[in-house]
Design a protein around this motif. Structure first.
Motif, mmCIF file in Angstrom:
data_model
loop_
_atom_site.group_PDB
_atom_site.id
_atom_site.type_symbol
_atom_site.label_atom_id
_atom_site.label_comp_id
_atom_site.label_asym_id
_atom_site.label_seq_id
_atom_site.Cartn_x
_atom_site.Cartn_y
_atom_site.Cartn_z
ATOM 1 N N VAL A 5 3.357 0.751 7.888
ATOM 2 C CA VAL A 5 3.377 2.205 7.740
ATOM 3 C C VAL A 5 4.728 2.686 8.291
ATOM 4 O O VAL A 5 4.987 2.590 9.482
ATOM 5 N N TRP A 6 5.562 3.185 7.399
ATOM 6 C CA TRP A 6 6.921 3.565 7.763
ATOM 7 C C TRP A 6 7.020 4.979 8.318
ATOM 8 O O TRP A 6 7.960 5.291 9.062
ATOM 9 N N CYS A 7 6.078 5.845 7.948
ATOM 10 C CA CYS A 7 6.296 7.261 8.233
ATOM 11 C C CYS A 7 4.990 8.036 8.142
ATOM 12 O O CYS A 7 4.024 7.586 7.514
ATOM 13 N N SER A 8 4.973 9.210 8.753
ATOM 14 C CA SER A 8 3.863 10.141 8.583
ATOM 15 C C SER A 8 4.354 11.547 8.894
ATOM 16 O O SER A 8 5.405 11.726 9.509
ATOM 17 N N ASP A 9 3.587 12.538 8.465
ATOM 18 C CA ASP A 9 3.939 13.927 8.741
ATOM 19 C C ASP A 9 2.674 14.776 8.704
ATOM 20 O O ASP A 9 1.815 14.589 7.841
ATOM 21 N N ALA A 56 -7.429 8.024 18.096
ATOM 22 C CA ALA A 56 -7.924 7.440 16.845
ATOM 23 C C ALA A 56 -6.946 6.396 16.336
ATOM 24 O O ALA A 56 -5.746 6.466 16.610
ATOM 25 N N ILE A 57 -7.464 5.429 15.609
ATOM 26 C CA ILE A 57 -6.658 4.438 14.902
ATOM 27 C C ILE A 57 -6.966 4.573 13.423
ATOM 28 O O ILE A 57 -8.123 4.466 13.009
ATOM 29 N N LEU A 58 -5.949 4.811 12.609
ATOM 30 C CA LEU A 58 -6.135 5.010 11.177
ATOM 31 C C LEU A 58 -5.808 3.710 10.449
ATOM 32 O O LEU A 58 -4.650 3.299 10.379
ATOM 33 N N ASN A 59 -6.828 3.079 9.912
ATOM 34 C CA ASN A 59 -6.696 1.839 9.155
ATOM 35 C C ASN A 59 -6.900 2.123 7.670
ATOM 36 O O ASN A 59 -7.706 2.962 7.303
ATOM 37 N N GLY A 60 -6.192 1.412 6.831
ATOM 38 C CA GLY A 60 -6.353 1.583 5.392
ATOM 39 C C GLY A 60 -5.140 1.123 4.613
ATOM 40 O O GLY A 60 -5.273 0.548 3.528
ATOM 41 N N HIS A 61 -3.948 1.374 5.144
ATOM 42 C CA HIS A 61 -2.744 0.868 4.479
ATOM 43 C C HIS A 61 -2.737 -0.657 4.509
ATOM 44 O O HIS A 61 -3.209 -1.289 5.463
ATOM 45 N N GLU A 62 -2.172 -1.245 3.480
ATOM 46 C CA GLU A 62 -2.128 -2.702 3.355
ATOM 47 C C GLU A 62 -0.711 -3.232 3.535
ATOM 48 O O GLU A 62 -0.331 -4.241 2.946
ATOM 49 N N GLY A 63 0.052 -2.561 4.356
ATOM 50 C CA GLY A 63 1.417 -2.964 4.667
ATOM 51 C C GLY A 63 1.968 -2.056 5.749
ATOM 52 O O GLY A 63 1.294 -1.118 6.211
ATOM 53 N N SER A 120 0.486 -3.462 18.020
ATOM 54 C CA SER A 120 0.734 -4.905 18.164
ATOM 55 C C SER A 120 2.067 -5.327 17.561
ATOM 56 O O SER A 120 2.469 -6.483 17.710
ATOM 57 N N GLN A 121 2.756 -4.391 16.888
ATOM 58 C CA GLN A 121 4.032 -4.712 16.251
ATOM 59 C C GLN A 121 5.003 -3.527 16.402
ATOM 60 O O GLN A 121 4.649 -2.482 16.951
ATOM 61 N N ASP A 122 6.199 -3.729 15.912
ATOM 62 C CA ASP A 122 7.255 -2.729 15.840
ATOM 63 C C ASP A 122 6.699 -1.349 15.463
ATOM 64 O O ASP A 122 5.969 -1.217 14.491
ATOM 65 N N VAL A 123 7.041 -0.308 16.246
ATOM 66 C CA VAL A 123 6.625 1.056 15.924
ATOM 67 C C VAL A 123 7.770 1.761 15.212
ATOM 68 O O VAL A 123 8.870 1.887 15.748
ATOM 69 N N LYS A 124 7.511 2.198 13.993
ATOM 70 C CA LYS A 124 8.571 2.701 13.107
ATOM 71 C C LYS A 124 8.858 4.190 13.257
ATOM 72 O O LYS A 124 9.989 4.632 13.026
ATOM 73 N N HIS A 125 7.831 4.996 13.597
ATOM 74 C CA HIS A 125 8.003 6.443 13.465
ATOM 75 C C HIS A 125 7.033 7.184 14.368
ATOM 76 O O HIS A 125 5.902 6.729 14.587
ATOM 77 N N TYR A 152 4.507 -1.319 12.091
ATOM 78 C CA TYR A 152 4.560 -2.557 11.312
ATOM 79 C C TYR A 152 3.206 -3.267 11.313
ATOM 80 O O TYR A 152 2.965 -4.149 10.492
ATOM 81 N N ASP A 153 2.309 -2.864 12.245
ATOM 82 C CA ASP A 153 0.982 -3.486 12.284
ATOM 83 C C ASP A 153 0.015 -2.880 11.265
ATOM 84 O O ASP A 153 -1.204 -3.131 11.326
ATOM 85 N N ASP A 154 0.537 -2.062 10.341
ATOM 86 C CA ASP A 154 -0.212 -1.468 9.226
ATOM 87 C C ASP A 154 -1.112 -0.308 9.641
ATOM 88 O O ASP A 154 -1.930 0.150 8.836
ATOM 89 N N THR A 155 -0.993 0.190 10.864
ATOM 90 C CA THR A 155 -1.850 1.266 11.335
ATOM 91 C C THR A 155 -1.044 2.497 11.743
ATOM 92 O O THR A 155 0.168 2.448 11.957
ATOM 93 N N ILE A 156 -1.779 3.612 11.856
ATOM 94 C CA ILE A 156 -1.282 4.832 12.475
ATOM 95 C C ILE A 156 -2.178 5.095 13.676
ATOM 96 O O ILE A 156 -3.405 4.957 13.589
ATOM 97 N N ARG A 157 -1.583 5.469 14.791
ATOM 98 C CA ARG A 157 -2.368 5.850 15.957
ATOM 99 C C ARG A 157 -2.138 7.321 16.274
ATOM 100 O O ARG A 157 -1.000 7.808 16.188
ATOM 101 N N ILE A 158 -3.222 8.001 16.625
ATOM 102 C CA ILE A 158 -3.167 9.397 17.028
ATOM 103 C C ILE A 158 -3.336 9.448 18.542
ATOM 104 O O ILE A 158 -4.309 8.916 19.083
ATOM 105 N N TRP A 159 -2.373 10.100 19.216
ATOM 106 C CA TRP A 159 -2.367 10.133 20.678
ATOM 107 C C TRP A 159 -2.568 11.568 21.168
ATOM 108 O O TRP A 159 -2.017 12.505 20.602
#
Length: 353
Positions: free
Chosen positions: A224-228, A215-222, A177-182, A197-204
């Protein structure tokens, strides 16, 4: 399709002392006139991207000199992301001008020397499609797919040929729903993670010739800039960094072929950062490194299922923010590479004490 995510109570690691290891600055390379946003290395070659619109190629193996400077007139705005295609000398660069450039070496030689005259990359393609700033580009482990994400809230998946000169968009993913950072691919599966920027990570993943959110990973409260992803074949885990100052570990429980993927937040790592975490890197050594707006570089180690901070250094680019961190190995030595707002790329030696 059902999407699952469960939260787990955060463990308290605050009494853990460090260091158990040491991070030592080996060299600081003044490569750019403005912020270094991204860097990636392959076969001893380091590529860097900057607000100054330049892409520089550095020989890490010996001289640590710039051996090529790619044409800074190709992109009209900031180079936000650079990524080497696995097992090749093909480089993708995403820009705030909404395009992606593809660069290749004019021959297949892996004999990289220390002088610019001996090494030259040429522009092979310009990829258009995003309606706004391209924030990240990433290759799949086999080089078949290139993923890109943008401020336009979308993730695009491009299929390419062996030469890397032709690109076809096979999927446009618009569930954020917002800017995708990474974006980042799993090291051995066609599994893609996107951070937003919508505070989530999506697995495709691919379902019946189409790409969908598994999957949608919810839990961060701001933001999400990055993942690895973890560099392991025995389990599927992901680390992430956020505006909420935390680094979290997510674990997939089940078969990688399952259509319905269940992920859990396995741990929140010891609190180190006082501001946003911009970059995380899960090394082949099993260690995780993080850095961000506070200029701190931290390394975490898991022992018997418990994560501890084993090394930390503050102001690793002086008073400047640090935008990216990567693990690498140079001549058998474990290194960390960081890029900051000061235009420098710093090379750090990591040593267990």
């Amino acid at each position: 399709m059902q999407l699952f995510i469960h939260r787990q109570k955060t463990k308290d690691y605050s009494d853990k002392r460090f260091p158990d290891a040491m991070i030592e600055l080996v060299e600081s390379l003044a490569l750019h006139k403005d912020k270094v946003w991204s860097l990636d290395d392959s076969n001893g070659l380091l590529a860097t991207g900057s607000t100054d619109r330049c892409i520089k190629i550095v020989n890490l193996k010996s001289s640590r000199q710039v051996i090529d400077e790619l044409d800074d007139t190709v992109h009209k705005k900031t180079i936000r992301s650079v990524a080497w295609r696995p097992a090749s000398c093909l480089l993708a660069a995403g820009s705030f001008d909404s395009t992606i450039s593809i660069w290749g070496k004019d021959d297949s030689s892996n004999d990289y020397t220390s002088t610019m005259a001996d090494f030259e990359m040429e522009l092979l393609a310009i990829i258009e499609g995003h309606e706004n700033e391209v924030k990240s580009v990433a290759w799949s482990y086999d080089g078949t797919y290139l993923a890109s994400c943008s401020r336009d809230k979308s993730v695009w998946i491009w299929e390419t040929d062996e030469m890397g000169e032709e690109y076809e968009c096979i999927s446009v993913l618009q569930e954020h729903s917002q800017d995708v950072k990474h974006v980042v691919w799993h090291p051995s599966l066609h599994l893609l993670a996107s951070s937003s920027y919508d505070d989530t990570i999506r697995i495709w993943k691919e379902f019946d010739d189409d790409w969908e959110a598994a999957a949608i990973l919810n839990g961060h409260e701001g933001t999400v800039w990055c993942s690895d992803f973890e560099k392991s074949e025995s389990s599927i885990r992901l680390c992430s960094g956020s505006d909420d100052r935390t680094v979290r570990i997510w674990k997939f429980a089940g078969d990688s072929e399952d259509d319905e993927q269940e992920w859990t937040c396995e741990a929140t790592l010891p609190q180190v950062h006082t501001r946003a975490v911009y970059s995380v890197a899960w090394g082949p050594n099993g260690l995780i490194a993080s850095t961000g707006s506070d200029g701190t570089l931290a390394v975490y180690q898991e022992v018997n299922g418990v994560w501890n901070v084993v090394a930390k250094t503050k102001q690793c680019h002086g008073t400047h923010e640090v935008n990216v961190v990567k693990w690498t190995t140079v001549d058998g030595v474990t290194m960390l590479i960081t890029g900051g707002d000061d235009g420098h790329v710093n090379i750090w030696k990591y040593t267990n004490l």
